[in-house]
Design a protein around this motif. Structure first.
Motif, mmCIF file in Angstrom:
data_model
loop_
_atom_site.group_PDB
_atom_site.id
_atom_site.type_symbol
_atom_site.label_atom_id
_atom_site.label_comp_id
_atom_site.label_asym_id
_atom_site.label_seq_id
_atom_site.Cartn_x
_atom_site.Cartn_y
_atom_site.Cartn_z
ATOM 1 N N GLN A 131 37.407 30.932 34.580
ATOM 2 C CA GLN A 131 38.250 30.706 33.294
ATOM 3 C C GLN A 131 37.382 30.233 32.242
ATOM 4 N N GLY A 132 37.936 30.260 30.997
ATOM 5 C CA GLY A 132 37.014 29.449 29.942
ATOM 6 C C GLY A 132 36.685 30.797 29.104
ATOM 7 N N TYR A 133 36.548 30.573 27.807
ATOM 8 C CA TYR A 133 36.133 31.669 26.903
ATOM 9 C C TYR A 133 34.849 32.316 27.231
ATOM 10 N N ASP A 134 33.760 31.566 27.063
ATOM 11 C CA ASP A 134 32.652 32.331 27.300
ATOM 12 C C ASP A 134 32.533 32.645 28.694
ATOM 13 N N ALA A 135 32.838 31.813 29.601
ATOM 14 C CA ALA A 135 32.837 32.283 31.105
ATOM 15 C C ALA A 135 33.517 33.646 31.521
ATOM 16 N N THR A 136 34.498 33.731 30.687
ATOM 17 C CA THR A 136 35.466 34.842 31.053
ATOM 18 C C THR A 136 34.744 36.215 30.538
ATOM 19 N N LEU A 137 34.063 36.256 29.313
ATOM 20 C CA LEU A 137 33.349 37.313 28.892
ATOM 21 C C LEU A 137 32.091 37.494 29.970
ATOM 22 N N ARG A 138 31.549 36.614 30.333
ATOM 23 C CA ARG A 138 30.347 36.723 31.399
ATOM 24 C C ARG A 138 30.955 37.556 32.670
ATOM 25 N N PHE B 147 33.799 39.309 33.000
ATOM 26 C CA PHE B 147 34.144 40.457 32.749
ATOM 27 C C PHE B 147 32.809 41.614 32.851
ATOM 28 N N ASP B 148 31.596 40.992 32.172
ATOM 29 C CA ASP B 148 30.353 41.853 32.430
ATOM 30 C C ASP B 148 30.109 41.917 33.667
ATOM 31 N N ALA B 149 30.139 41.073 34.447
ATOM 32 C CA ALA B 149 29.504 41.341 36.005
ATOM 33 C C ALA B 149 30.494 42.193 36.797
ATOM 34 N N SER B 150 31.862 42.182 36.586
ATOM 35 C CA SER B 150 32.591 43.106 37.131
ATOM 36 C C SER B 150 32.482 44.336 36.728
ATOM 37 N N LEU B 151 32.274 44.714 35.403
ATOM 38 C CA LEU B 151 32.117 45.951 34.894
ATOM 39 C C LEU B 151 30.770 46.766 35.499
ATOM 40 N N ALA B 152 29.619 45.648 35.806
ATOM 41 C CA ALA B 152 28.478 46.040 36.310
ATOM 42 C C ALA B 152 28.500 46.582 37.634
ATOM 43 N N LYS B 153 29.691 45.759 38.603
ATOM 44 C CA LYS B 153 29.625 46.198 39.736
ATOM 45 C C LYS B 153 30.485 47.413 40.192
ATOM 46 N N LEU B 154 31.456 47.525 39.056
ATOM 47 C CA LEU B 154 32.421 48.990 39.496
ATOM 48 C C LEU B 154 31.645 49.996 38.805
ATOM 49 N N GLY B 155 30.515 49.930 37.875
ATOM 50 C CA GLY B 155 29.745 50.909 37.293
ATOM 51 C C GLY B 155 30.365 51.563 36.367
#
Length: 283
Positions: A91-98, A100-108
């Motif tokens: 949680q936190g603004y910048d950490a959330t954006l990071r 999300f990117d990690a989740s998106l990459a894992k999901l493809g």
């Protein structure tokens, strides 16, 4: 020679239109506690059964397994509804954006349909900063809908103060043993859809005589009766299983309906039964 049996058509799942106009299938498939190496087979079985909504989370450790099943399914992306969630430590603004990117990459994937703040984690006091990040992701079109999970009325009121977006979903523990009437009324007042996790109370409500009586009347399982109860209440519901037969059973709930009296009999089981932590206490 007997004619060959033709397979029954897959029933279409009703949808709930969220406050931003996005439609979510009312019955989805959850993968909580499913190991990553078993997730691909479970999600594949769900997609073959007819589920089109898949619910995962960063903390489940199985986003990659979900992604493999989605990629192998051959189903058009627009037919799928994919939910994942932000974990407390991110949680936190910048950490959330990071995160999300990690989740998106894992999901493809290049976007998710619904992104949720998994818990308010009130002692961390970062969920408002996290929500600003979700507002940005929604504005960029990387998430079609932004929501929360396990938020109580007080958390929601604090989140809404100064927010530009209202969460369209709150995913909460909800089943006949824990019906959350106050929270559901808050949702109705603020046009927030209620989504039920642990919809069968991890089996704790399935042996109740009232549920068994209804199940016997329709020739259905206790789980099917409880899922049907959720659907008729208007909840979005995401049962989980790794067993193909159970995955199919949980989907076969569109060929019967509970009467008002049967709905009330199931509703009488409310007893404050939590199978998970209280949202005020998990940080």
């Amino acid at each position: 020679m007997a004619p060959s049996a033709t397979p029954s058509p897959i029933p279409s799942v009703p949808t709930v239109t969220l406050d931003n106009g996005v439609e979510i299938p009312q019955l989805g498939f959850g993968v909580f506690q499913v190991p990553d190496d078993a997730t691909t087979a479970a999600v594949t079985a769900a997609l073959e059964t007819g589920y089109r909504s898949i619910d995962t989370a960063a903390i489940y450790g199985n986003e990659a397994g979900v992604g493999r099943a989605l990629a192998a399914s051959g189903l058009p992306r627009e037919e799928l509804f994919v939910t994942t969630k932000l974990w407390n430590a991110d949680q936190g603004y910048d950490a959330t954006l990071r995160a999300f990117d990690a989740s998106l990459a894992k999901l493809g994937l290049d976007h998710v349909d619904l992104y949720l703040i998994h818990w308010p984690a009130p002692a961390r006091d970062l969920y408002r900063d996290s929500w600003r990040a979700l507002e940005r992701l929604a504005g960029e079109g990387r998430i079609r809908a932004a929501g929360v999970s396990n938020f109580q009325p007080g958390h929601l009121l604090r989140l809404l103060d100064g927010a530009t977006l209202t969460p369209v979903v709150n995913q909460i523990e909800l089943h006949p043993g824990l019906q959350q009437a106050e929270l559901r009324a808050f949702h109705a007042d603020h046009r927030i859809a209620t989504e039920a996790w642990s919809p069968l109370a991890q089996g704790a409500v399935l042996d109740d005589p009232a549920v068994a009586a209804v199940a016997g009347r329709y020739g259905k399982s206790a789980a099917q009766v409880v899922i049907r109860w959720h659907l008729q209440l208007g909840n979005v519901v995401i049962p989980k299983s790794v067993t193909p037969a159970r995955i199919r059973e949980n989907f076969e709930v569109f060929d019967f309906a509970l009467t008002d009296e049967e709905m009330q009999a199931v509703a009488a089981l409310d007893r404050g039964l939590r199978t998970g932590p209280h949202p005020d206490e998990l940080n």
